[in-house]
Design a protein around this motif. Structure first.
Motif, PDB file in Angstrom:
ATOM      1  N   ALA A  30       0.830  -1.212   0.000  1.00 48.03           N
ATOM      2  CA  ALA A  30       0.000   0.000   0.000  1.00 48.03           C
ATOM      3  C   ALA A  30       0.860   1.255   0.000  1.00 48.03           C
ATOM      4  N   ILE A  31       1.912   1.265   0.809  1.00 45.63           N
ATOM      5  CA  ILE A  31       2.779   2.455   0.884  1.00 45.63           C
ATOM      6  C   ILE A  31       3.500   2.680  -0.440  1.00 45.63           C
ATOM      7  N   VAL A  32       4.066   1.603  -0.988  1.00 50.22           N
ATOM      8  CA  VAL A  32       4.825   1.743  -2.236  1.00 50.22           C
ATOM      9  C   VAL A  32       3.910   2.108  -3.395  1.00 50.22           C
ATOM     10  N   VAL A  33       2.848   1.343  -3.581  1.00 52.86           N
ATOM     11  CA  VAL A  33       1.949   1.589  -4.716  1.00 52.86           C
ATOM     12  C   VAL A  33       1.221   2.920  -4.564  1.00 52.86           C
ATOM     13  N   GLY A  34       0.766   3.227  -3.346  1.00 49.89           N
ATOM     14  CA  GLY A  34       0.058   4.492  -3.136  1.00 49.89           C
ATOM     15  C   GLY A  34       0.942   5.696  -3.381  1.00 49.89           C
ATOM     16  N   ALA A  35       2.190   5.634  -2.895  1.00 52.69           N
ATOM     17  CA  ALA A  35       3.111   6.760  -3.082  1.00 52.69           C
ATOM     18  C   ALA A  35       3.494   6.927  -4.548  1.00 52.69           C
ATOM     19  N   VAL A  36       3.812   5.821  -5.215  1.00 54.19           N
ATOM     20  CA  VAL A  36       4.200   5.905  -6.630  1.00 54.19           C
ATOM     21  C   VAL A  36       3.023   6.374  -7.481  1.00 54.19           C
ATOM     22  N   SER A  37       1.813   5.922  -7.186  1.00 54.05           N
ATOM     23  CA  SER A  37       0.636   6.348  -7.938  1.00 54.05           C
ATOM     24  C   SER A  37       0.386   7.841  -7.781  1.00 54.05           C
ATOM     25  N   ALA A  38       0.645   8.356  -6.580  1.00 51.47           N
ATOM     26  CA  ALA A  38       0.453   9.791  -6.348  1.00 51.47           C
ATOM     27  C   ALA A  38       1.505  10.613  -7.089  1.00 51.47           C
ATOM     28  N   VAL A  39       2.751  10.157  -7.047  1.00 53.10           N
ATOM     29  CA  VAL A  39       3.821  10.884  -7.734  1.00 53.10           C
ATOM     30  C   VAL A  39       3.609  10.858  -9.247  1.00 53.10           C
ATOM     31  N   LYS A  40       3.145   9.723  -9.765  1.00 48.24           N
ATOM     32  CA  LYS A  40       2.900   9.576 -11.213  1.00 48.24           C
ATOM     33  C   LYS A  40       1.386   9.601 -11.486  1.00 48.24           C
ATOM     34  N   GLN A  41       0.728  10.606 -10.969  1.00 48.56           N
ATOM     35  CA  GLN A  41      -0.725  10.739 -11.099  1.00 48.56           C
ATOM     36  C   GLN A  41      -1.150  10.761 -12.568  1.00 48.56           C
ATOM     37  N   TYR A  42      -2.230   9.994 -12.852  1.00 53.03           N
ATOM     38  CA  TYR A  42      -2.829   9.905 -14.187  1.00 53.03           C
ATOM     39  C   TYR A  42      -1.909   9.232 -15.208  1.00 53.03           C
ATOM     40  N   SER A  43      -0.897   8.541 -14.752  1.00 47.69           N
ATOM     41  CA  SER A  43      -0.055   7.761 -15.656  1.00 47.69           C
ATOM     42  C   SER A  43      -0.664   6.367 -15.835  1.00 47.69           C
ATOM     43  N   LYS A  44      -0.064   5.580 -16.753  1.00 47.13           N
ATOM     44  CA  LYS A  44      -0.544   4.216 -16.962  1.00 47.13           C
ATOM     45  C   LYS A  44      -0.402   3.397 -15.677  1.00 47.13           C
ATOM     46  N   LEU A  45       0.696   3.625 -14.963  1.00 47.68           N
ATOM     47  CA  LEU A  45       0.900   2.906 -13.701  1.00 47.68           C
ATOM     48  C   LEU A  45      -0.188   3.254 -12.695  1.00 47.68           C
ATOM     49  N   ASP A  46      -0.553   4.538 -12.632  1.00 47.47           N
ATOM     50  CA  ASP A  46      -1.592   4.982 -11.706  1.00 47.47           C
ATOM     51  C   ASP A  46      -2.931   4.349 -12.056  1.00 47.47           C
ATOM     52  N   TYR A  47      -3.274   4.334 -13.349  1.00 46.06           N
ATOM     53  CA  TYR A  47      -4.537   3.732 -13.773  1.00 46.06           C
ATOM     54  C   TYR A  47      -4.556   2.219 -13.507  1.00 46.06           C
ATOM     55  N   THR A  48      -3.415   1.569 -13.732  1.00 51.42           N
ATOM     56  CA  THR A  48      -3.335   0.127 -13.471  1.00 51.42           C
ATOM     57  C   THR A  48      -3.503  -0.178 -11.987  1.00 51.42           C
ATOM     58  N   ALA A  49      -2.814   0.590 -11.136  1.00 50.55           N
ATOM     59  CA  ALA A  49      -2.935   0.389  -9.692  1.00 50.55           C
ATOM     60  C   ALA A  49      -4.355   0.676  -9.213  1.00 50.55           C
ATOM     61  N   THR A  50      -4.983   1.697  -9.786  1.00 46.17           N
ATOM     62  CA  THR A  50      -6.364   2.025  -9.421  1.00 46.17           C
ATOM     63  C   THR A  50      -7.312   0.894  -9.803  1.00 46.17           C
ATOM     64  N   PHE A  51      -7.107   0.334 -10.996  1.00 48.88           N
ATOM     65  CA  PHE A  51      -7.969  -0.764 -11.472  1.00 48.88           C
ATOM     66  C   PHE A  51      -7.888  -1.961 -10.526  1.00 48.88           C
ATOM     67  N   PHE A  52      -6.659  -2.400 -10.219  1.00 44.52           N
ATOM     68  CA  PHE A  52      -6.508  -3.577  -9.354  1.00 44.52           C
ATOM     69  C   PHE A  52      -6.933  -3.270  -7.918  1.00 44.52           C
ATOM     70  N   GLY A  53      -6.737  -2.018  -7.494  1.00 40.69           N
ATOM     71  CA  GLY A  53      -7.194  -1.648  -6.166  1.00 40.69           C
ATOM     72  C   GLY A  53      -8.695  -1.797  -6.010  1.00 40.69           C
ATOM     73  N   PHE A  54      -9.450  -1.257  -6.958  1.00 32.33           N
ATOM     74  CA  PHE A  54     -10.907  -1.371  -6.903  1.00 32.33           C
ATOM     75  C   PHE A  54     -11.366  -2.805  -7.156  1.00 32.33           C
ATOM     76  N   LEU A  55     -10.601  -3.559  -7.958  1.00 31.56           N
ATOM     77  CA  LEU A  55     -10.950  -4.960  -8.215  1.00 31.56           C
ATOM     78  C   LEU A  55     -10.916  -5.769  -6.924  1.00 31.56           C
ATOM     79  N   PHE A  56      -9.799  -5.670  -6.185  1.00 28.97           N
ATOM     80  CA  PHE A  56      -9.680  -6.423  -4.937  1.00 28.97           C
ATOM     81  C   PHE A  56     -10.603  -5.853  -3.854  1.00 28.97           C
ATOM     82  N   LEU A  57     -10.861  -4.542  -3.922  1.00 21.03           N
ATOM     83  CA  LEU A  57     -11.742  -3.921  -2.931  1.00 21.03           C
ATOM     84  C   LEU A  57     -13.172  -4.416  -3.075  1.00 21.03           C
ATOM     85  N   SER A  58     -13.571  -4.747  -4.300  1.00 20.12           N
ATOM     86  CA  SER A  58     -14.949  -5.186  -4.548  1.00 20.12           C
ATOM     87  C   SER A  58     -15.155  -6.671  -4.296  1.00 20.12           C
ATOM     88  N   MET A  59     -14.083  -7.408  -4.061  1.00 17.72           N
ATOM     89  CA  MET A  59     -14.197  -8.852  -3.855  1.00 17.72           C
ATOM     90  C   MET A  59     -14.472  -9.176  -2.390  1.00 17.72           C
TER      91      MET A  59
END
Length: 326
Positions: free
Chosen positions: A114-143
Motif C-alpha cells: 500500500a505504501i509503495v503503490v500508493g506513493a508511486v501512484s500519487a507521484v505519477k498521477q494519471y499515468s498508466k501505472l496509476d490507472y493500473t494500480a487504481t484498477f486492481f485496487g478497486f478490483l480487490f476492494l470489490s471482492m
C-alpha cells in the motif's frame, strides 16, 4: 514522549474495562449454554440440567457472574466450557497464536504494498501505472474475502493437479507429520501460509493503497513541500523526509481501525483453508452456544484492537512531533 505514551495508556484502560462488560453482557444475553441439553429428545432429568447450570455458573446473578469471570481471568481462568474436557484459556491462546501469525504477515505485506503503490501512484498521477494500480485496487476492494479465498484455493488445487506435485498447500495450517527438524517444520508452516496470507493481504492492500494515494497527493500539494523544493532540497529527500512521513499518518489511523475487520477476514479465510485457528474456535463456540468460549475470544480480540490503536497513537507522536507536544 513517555508522558504522551502514559496519557494514551491511561485512556485505554477504562476502554478495555468497559469493553469486557459489554462483551460479557451481549454474549450472556444472546445464547443459552444449556440448549444442547434442553433440546434433547427425550430430555434429561431436571437434576441433570440444574447440575450443568451450576457448573456453568448460570444459577448466579448476571453481575456476580461478570465479577467472577473478570477476576478469574487474572488467575488464568476464562470460565467453564460446555465441553467439560476443554480448558478455554489454553485452547483460545494457542488458537490465536495460529491466527495472529497469519494476520501479522498479511498486514506487513499489505502495508508495504500500500505504501509503495500508493506513493508511486500519487507521484505519477494519471499515468498508466496509476490507472493500473487504481484498477486492481478497486478490483480487490470489490471482492468479498471468502470469494477471493475460494478462488485462490481453487487456483492452487488446479496448479497442483497440472504439475502433478504439491506446489501450493490448500488445507490446514501445517502438515501433520514433518521430518527434518526445525527448518523443515518452519518451511512447511510458511508454505501453508502462502495462499491464506495473499488472500487476506490483498483485501487490506486494496483500501490502504487508495488512502495512501489520496494522502500523498494532499501532502505533495501542500505549501511546506513546495517550500522544501524551493530551498533546493533534492526530490528524493523531499519525498522521504517531508511528503511520505506526513502522508503515513492517515494510513496509520486506517490500519489501526481496520484491525477488527482483518480479524473477521481471518475467521473466513481460516474456514476456507480449514485452519484450526481462532476463527474455527469462534465458529465452533457459537454453534455450541459456549458463551464463555465466545467471551474469551471477543475479549482477546478487543484487547488486541485497543492495544493496536494505542500503538497507532504512539506512532502519531513519532511521525509528527507536534502531536506529542500538543
Amino acid at each position: 514522549m513517555l508522558a504522551f505514551a502514559l496519557r494514551r495508556l491511561l485512556v485505554s484502560v477504562p476502554i478495555l474495562i468497559l469493553s469486557t462488560f459489554v462483551v460479557f453482557l451481549m454474549v450472556s444475553l444472546s445464547a443459552n449454554p444449556l440448549s444442547y441439553l434442553i433440546t434433547r429428545n427425550p430430555p434429561p432429568p431436571p437434576q441433570t440440567i440444574a447440575a450443568e447450570a451450576h457448573r456453568l455458573h448460570l444459577d448466579q446473578p448476571l453481575m456476580e457472574r461478570y465479577w467472577n469471570w473478570i477476576t478469574g481471568i487474572f488467575r488464568g481462568d476464562f470460565g467453564p466450557s460446555v465441553n467439560s474436557t476443554m480448558d478455554i484459556g489454553s485452547e483460545v491462546i494457542s488458537r490465536f497464536g495460529v491466527t495472529f501469525r497469519l494476520i501479522f504477515l498479511a498486514m506487513v505485506i499489505a502495508l508495504i504494498l500500500a505504501i509503495v503503490v500508493g506513493a508511486v501512484s500519487a507521484v505519477k498521477q494519471y499515468s498508466k501505472l496509476d490507472y493500473t494500480a487504481t484498477f486492481f485496487g478497486f478490483l480487490f476492494l470489490s471482492m468479498p474475502a471468502f470469494w477471493l479465498a475460494v478462488l485462490l484455493k481453487q487456483a492452487g488445487i488446479n496448479i497442483n493437479n497440472t504439475v502433478g506435485d504439491q506446489v501450493f498447500y490448500t488445507i490446514g495450517a501445517s502438515s501433520i507429520y514433518v521430518k527434518g527438524g526445525f527448518w523443515a517444520h518452519f518451511t512447511d508452516v510458511l508454505g501453508h501460509m502462502i495462499l491464506p496470507t495473499i488472500s487476506l493481504a490483498l483485501i487490506s492492500y486494496a483500501s490502504w493503497s487508495r488512502f495512501q494515494r489520496g494522502s500523498m497527493l494532499e501532502v505533495l500539494n501542500s505549501d511546506y513541500v513546495r517550500l522544501a523544493r524551493a530551498k533546493g532540497l533534492s526530490r528524493g529527500v523531499v519525498m522521504r523526509k517531508h511528503a511520505l512521513r506526513n502522508a503515513l499518518i492517515p494510513l496509520t489511523t486506517v490500519t489501526a481501525l481496520d484491525l477488527a475487520s482483518i480479524i473477521s477476514g481471518a475467521v473466513v479465510t481460516e474456514k476456507v483453508f480449514q485452519w484450526q485457528g481462532a476463527g474455527t474456535f469462534l465458529l465452533d463456540a457459537i454453534a455450541q452456544s459456549d458463551v464463555y468460549a465466545v467471551e474469551a475470544w471477543l475479549l482477546i480480540s478487543a484487547t488486541f484492537v485497543i492495544l493496536f490503536n494505542l500503538v497507532a497513537d504512539l506512532l502519531y507522536g513519532v511521525l509528527d512531533p507536534r502531536i506529542r507536544h500538543a
